[in-house]
Scaffold this motif. Structure first.
Motif, PDB file in Angstrom:
ATOM      1  N   THR A  68      61.140  14.211 -63.456  1.00  0.00           N
ATOM      2  CA  THR A  68      61.495  13.664 -62.145  1.00  0.00           C
ATOM      3  C   THR A  68      62.377  14.635 -61.388  1.00  0.00           C
ATOM      4  OG1 THR A  68      61.342  11.387 -62.957  1.00  0.00           O
ATOM      5  CG2 THR A  68      62.644  11.753 -60.975  1.00  0.00           C
ATOM      6  N   LEU A  69      63.387  15.184 -62.062  1.00  0.00           N
ATOM      7  CA  LEU A  69      64.292  16.129 -61.416  1.00  0.00           C
ATOM      8  C   LEU A  69      63.556  17.401 -60.989  1.00  0.00           C
ATOM      9  CD1 LEU A  69      67.421  15.759 -63.727  1.00  0.00           C
ATOM     10  CD2 LEU A  69      67.217  14.989 -61.371  1.00  0.00           C
ATOM     11  N   GLU A  70      62.702  17.916 -61.863  1.00  0.00           N
ATOM     12  CA  GLU A  70      61.996  19.151 -61.542  1.00  0.00           C
ATOM     13  C   GLU A  70      60.995  18.951 -60.410  1.00  0.00           C
ATOM     14  OE1 GLU A  70      62.908  22.069 -62.760  1.00  0.00           O
ATOM     15  OE2 GLU A  70      64.439  20.936 -63.851  1.00  0.00           O
ATOM     16  N   SER A  71      60.524  17.737 -60.227  1.00  0.00           N
ATOM     17  CA  SER A  71      59.575  17.484 -59.142  1.00  0.00           C
ATOM     18  C   SER A  71      60.233  17.568 -57.767  1.00  0.00           C
ATOM     19  CB  SER A  71      58.924  16.103 -59.319  1.00  0.00           C
ATOM     20  OG  SER A  71      59.885  15.066 -59.196  1.00  0.00           O
ATOM     21  N   LEU A  72      61.565  17.680 -57.725  1.00  0.00           N
ATOM     22  CA  LEU A  72      62.274  17.800 -56.450  1.00  0.00           C
ATOM     23  C   LEU A  72      62.306  19.233 -55.936  1.00  0.00           C
ATOM     24  CD1 LEU A  72      65.388  15.515 -57.119  1.00  0.00           C
ATOM     25  CD2 LEU A  72      63.226  14.894 -56.036  1.00  0.00           C
ATOM     26  N   ARG A  73      61.901  20.192 -56.763  1.00  0.00           N
ATOM     27  CA  ARG A  73      62.030  21.605 -56.373  1.00  0.00           C
ATOM     28  C   ARG A  73      61.331  21.920 -55.055  1.00  0.00           C
ATOM     29  NH1 ARG A  73      61.059  25.647 -61.459  1.00  0.00           N
ATOM     30  NH2 ARG A  73      62.272  24.579 -63.081  1.00  0.00           N
ATOM     31  N   VAL A  74      60.037  21.598 -54.974  1.00  0.00           N
ATOM     32  CA  VAL A  74      59.260  21.941 -53.778  1.00  0.00           C
ATOM     33  C   VAL A  74      59.740  21.164 -52.550  1.00  0.00           C
ATOM     34  CG1 VAL A  74      56.962  21.934 -52.741  1.00  0.00           C
ATOM     35  CG2 VAL A  74      57.263  22.678 -55.110  1.00  0.00           C
ATOM     36  N   PRO A  75      59.965  19.835 -52.633  1.00  0.00           N
ATOM     37  CA  PRO A  75      60.482  19.132 -51.454  1.00  0.00           C
ATOM     38  C   PRO A  75      61.817  19.684 -50.952  1.00  0.00           C
ATOM     39  CG  PRO A  75      59.642  17.561 -53.051  1.00  0.00           C
ATOM     40  CD  PRO A  75      59.621  18.898 -53.715  1.00  0.00           C
ATOM     41  N   LEU A  76      62.692  20.112 -51.868  1.00  0.00           N
ATOM     42  CA  LEU A  76      63.972  20.676 -51.443  1.00  0.00           C
ATOM     43  C   LEU A  76      63.777  21.953 -50.634  1.00  0.00           C
ATOM     44  CD1 LEU A  76      66.189  20.128 -54.620  1.00  0.00           C
ATOM     45  CD2 LEU A  76      66.535  19.102 -52.377  1.00  0.00           C
ATOM     46  N   GLU A  77      62.739  22.716 -50.935  1.00  0.00           N
ATOM     47  CA  GLU A  77      62.474  23.958 -50.218  1.00  0.00           C
ATOM     48  C   GLU A  77      61.665  23.725 -48.947  1.00  0.00           C
ATOM     49  OE1 GLU A  77      63.276  27.261 -50.865  1.00  0.00           O
ATOM     50  OE2 GLU A  77      64.689  26.489 -52.340  1.00  0.00           O
ATOM     51  N   ASN A  78      60.628  22.867 -49.033  1.00  0.00           N
ATOM     52  CA  ASN A  78      59.664  22.744 -47.939  1.00  0.00           C
ATOM     53  C   ASN A  78      59.933  21.589 -46.990  1.00  0.00           C
ATOM     54  OD1 ASN A  78      58.402  24.866 -49.211  1.00  0.00           O
ATOM     55  ND2 ASN A  78      56.766  23.629 -50.104  1.00  0.00           N
ATOM     56  N   GLY A  79      60.698  20.593 -47.437  1.00  0.00           N
ATOM     57  CA  GLY A  79      60.929  19.425 -46.590  1.00  0.00           C
ATOM     58  C   GLY A  79      59.756  18.475 -46.540  1.00  0.00           C
ATOM     59  N   SER A  80      58.819  18.613 -47.487  1.00  0.00           N
ATOM     60  CA  SER A  80      57.678  17.702 -47.553  1.00  0.00           C
ATOM     61  C   SER A  80      57.196  17.639 -48.991  1.00  0.00           C
ATOM     62  CB  SER A  80      56.539  18.178 -46.637  1.00  0.00           C
ATOM     63  OG  SER A  80      56.061  19.438 -47.054  1.00  0.00           O
ATOM     64  N   VAL A  81      56.390  16.620 -49.289  1.00  0.00           N
ATOM     65  CA  VAL A  81      55.831  16.466 -50.630  1.00  0.00           C
ATOM     66  C   VAL A  81      54.344  16.149 -50.500  1.00  0.00           C
ATOM     67  CG1 VAL A  81      56.504  14.015 -50.701  1.00  0.00           C
ATOM     68  CG2 VAL A  81      55.997  15.223 -52.836  1.00  0.00           C
ATOM     69  N   SER A  82      53.527  16.864 -51.257  1.00  0.00           N
ATOM     70  CA  SER A  82      52.083  16.644 -51.251  1.00  0.00           C
ATOM     71  C   SER A  82      51.674  15.984 -52.561  1.00  0.00           C
ATOM     72  CB  SER A  82      51.325  17.969 -51.081  1.00  0.00           C
ATOM     73  OG  SER A  82      51.575  18.523 -49.806  1.00  0.00           O
ATOM     74  N   ILE A  83      50.947  14.887 -52.454  1.00  0.00           N
ATOM     75  CA  ILE A  83      50.517  14.113 -53.619  1.00  0.00           C
ATOM     76  C   ILE A  83      49.002  14.100 -53.637  1.00  0.00           C
ATOM     77  CG2 ILE A  83      50.644  11.877 -54.778  1.00  0.00           C
ATOM     78  CD1 ILE A  83      53.220  11.386 -53.074  1.00  0.00           C
ATOM     79  N   GLY A  84      48.432  14.620 -54.708  1.00  0.00           N
ATOM     80  CA  GLY A  84      46.976  14.736 -54.795  1.00  0.00           C
ATOM     81  C   GLY A  84      46.377  13.720 -55.738  1.00  0.00           C
ATOM     82  N   ARG A  85      45.229  13.215 -55.368  1.00  0.00           N
ATOM     83  CA  ARG A  85      44.434  12.334 -56.203  1.00  0.00           C
ATOM     84  C   ARG A  85      42.989  12.834 -56.177  1.00  0.00           C
ATOM     85  NH1 ARG A  85      48.722  11.366 -57.559  1.00  0.00           N
ATOM     86  NH2 ARG A  85      49.836   9.387 -57.748  1.00  0.00           N
ATOM     87  N   ALA A  86      42.144  12.234 -56.984  1.00  0.00           N
ATOM     88  CA  ALA A  86      40.769  12.706 -57.081  1.00  0.00           C
ATOM     89  C   ALA A  86      40.058  12.652 -55.732  1.00  0.00           C
ATOM     90  CB  ALA A  86      40.004  11.867 -58.104  1.00  0.00           C
TER      91      ALA A  86
END
Length: 509
Positions: free
Chosen positions: A315-333
């Motif tokens: 959970t903590l490591e998943s914050l890396r990209v949002p902290l840098e980019n200001g957005s989060v991308s969530i992919g599904r099939a």
């Protein structure tokens, strides 16, 4: 025969225009849905049919085919019910439904078995998407008319029942008055004042610097020293959201199923998930319909992770990209969704599991390896993305109420607003408005660099600062200059920024 109504398919905050087509053919009575509907939408067959019949209207005979076009876009939710019902009723000639306005109108609402129109989630992003696609008129559940009128540029009609929709289409709408929106929501942090905090003057200063430049903050110290108390008051010294930010934040919360009957959210939001929260609830996700998580609900506001080391490592490591980019991308099939997540992170942690490692007068009960293991849960890459590290010592004496004058949040907020104004003026013409957003290349090329970078270079050579850390120091130094009313960064601001970034380590540098 065939007929068409219009709706919107949401993928995150982005919407696709959906043409709801209804057609009939002579055969045994049956209703068929095509166009990638989900389970909830497939169940609309019986919901809509009973709602239409309960309203005294005729459901078409034979096979009724409902096509949701484009067929390549997945369709989720119950907000299609109203458009499906209107399209199906329009096919049946005996219903005499007026269809002249349908090509220019979108409609949203879940239909009850008795024909009532119930509220749906995401009404604000639905209307924003409809506006982008050129629609200027919409029919929404009457209970959400006030919320719908928060979206500029849309003429909205509220309907409590399917029969009211037919009156609207015929040009004889029933009058529904929307309650006047309030000034906006009060963030939980606004209910708390910095004047409540006893002592911890250094901690208050770190909080003020974090608020002025929108910097990430890490508070560490033994239990009971006021880490949570300080963090919960950060929103009380943050400026109001701009009109565009208020619409953006309100759209995210509307998509998450939150009612906006009190008006747009005009104060920075505050999210403090428990450390047992799942990664999906914090980052966002879902089975097929992807929903925003805590980091997106904290967009333009504060995400407070109390007892940070107790959160799951993934959970903590998943914050890396949002902290840098200001957005989060969530992919599904079948889809990929991007949510905005420009939040201000505040981490709080004890020195060890029992909380008393290195605390004067207390005995730590943790084995050394447990202390190290606990501290290592906050990885280097995560901490390197934090601008300000502040150690909070325990109070060594009780302070009487009037012994030390305490500044209120309103007083500190005035200084923060002034510092933010200086940043906006300096960054005019760029995509950024606060120091924390400015990339390193812009810091070094477009803004004057301090004359003496010796302390920074020595820290970089010793490994106490990373290249990213150098940019963090320069950003914090600019915020300190803004708070002091200066147009350049001097040795004082640079030294103070290193102290805020490195703490005790800065003295050796």
């Amino acid at each position: 025969m065939s007929a068409t109504a219009w709706c919107i398919a949401l993928q995150g905050l982005e919407g696709t225009k959906v043409e709801v087509e209804a057609a009939t053919s002579m055969n045994l009575p049956k209703t068929v849905f095509v166009g990638l509907p989900d389970t909830a939408l497939n169940e609309a067959k019986e919901r809509v049919k009973h709602g239409v019949k309960s309203s005294g209207m005729k459901w078409p005979d034979g096979v009724v085919t409902i096509n949701l076009s484009p067929g390549s876009v997945p369709k989720y939710g119950t907000h299609y019910d109203l458009a499906i019902a209107v399209a199906a009723m329009s096919v049946e000639a005996t219903n005499e439904v007026r269809t002249e306005q349908l090509p220019r109108m979108v409609m949203f609402g879940e239909l009850g078995l008795d024909g009532r129109i119930r509220p749906v989630s995401g009404i604000v992003p639905l209307l924003l998407a409809a506006s982008k696609h050129g629609f200027s008129t919409a029919i929404v559940p009457a209970a959400q008319l006030g919320e719908a009128e928060l979206v500029p540029g849309m003429a909205t009609w509220g309907a409590e029942h399917l029969l009211e929709v037919l009156r609207i289409l015929a040009g004889h709408p029933t009058s529904h008055r929307a309650d006047a929106p309030a000034a906006g929501e009060t963030s939980p942090g606004m209910l708390r004042d910095l004047a409540d905090v006893q002592g911890n003057e250094d901690g208050k200063f770190a909080l003020e610097v974090a608020a002025a430049g929108r910097h990430h903050l890490f508070l560490h110290g033994p239990p009971g020293v006021g880490k949570t108390m300080l963090a919960s008051r950060l929103t009380s010294i943050l400026p109001d959201l701009t009109p565009d930010e208020a619409i953006e934040v309100s759209a995210i919360h509307s998509l998450a199923g939150r009612s906006l009957t009190d008006g747009l959210i005009t104060r920075p939001p505050y999210q403090d998930p428990h450390h047992t929260a799942s990664r999906q609830s914090i980052v966002g996700g879902g089975g097929r319909e992807i929903r925003p998580g805590a980091i997106s609900l904290a967009h333009r506001g504060v995400l407070f992770l109390d007892e940070g080391p107790e959160f799951g490592q993934k959970t903590l490591e998943s914050l890396r990209v949002p902290l840098e980019n200001g957005s989060v991308s969530i992919g599904r099939a079948m889809s990929q969704v991007t949510f905005p997540a420009r939040f201000q992170l505040v981490l709080a942690a004890n020195p060890c599991p029992c909380g008393f490692s290195g605390v004067v007068g207390k005995e730590c009960m943790c084995p050394p390896f447990r202390v190290r293991q606990y501290q290592d849960r906050l990885s280097g890459p995560i901490l390197d993305r934090v601008d300000i590290m502040h150690s909070m010592p325990a109070l060594n004496r009780f302070l009487a109420i009037d012994e030390v004058p305490r500044e209120s949040s309103a007083t500190v907020l005035a200084r923060v607003v002034e510092a933010r104004d200086r940043q906006r003026r300096r960054l005019r013409g760029s995509p950024w408005s606060t120091n924390s957003e400015v990339p390193g290349s812009y810091l070094r090329k477009a803004l004057p660099v301090p004359a003496d970078l010796g302390p920074v270079n020595r820290a970089l050579a010793r490994g106490t600062l990373s290249p990213r850390g150098v940019d963090k120091v320069l950003r914090v130094a600019w915020t300190l200059a803004d708070l002091a009313g200066k147009d350049t960064v001097g040795a004082v601001e640079l030294g103070a920024a290193m102290q805020l970034r490195l703490g005790e380590t800065a003295r050796a540098a």
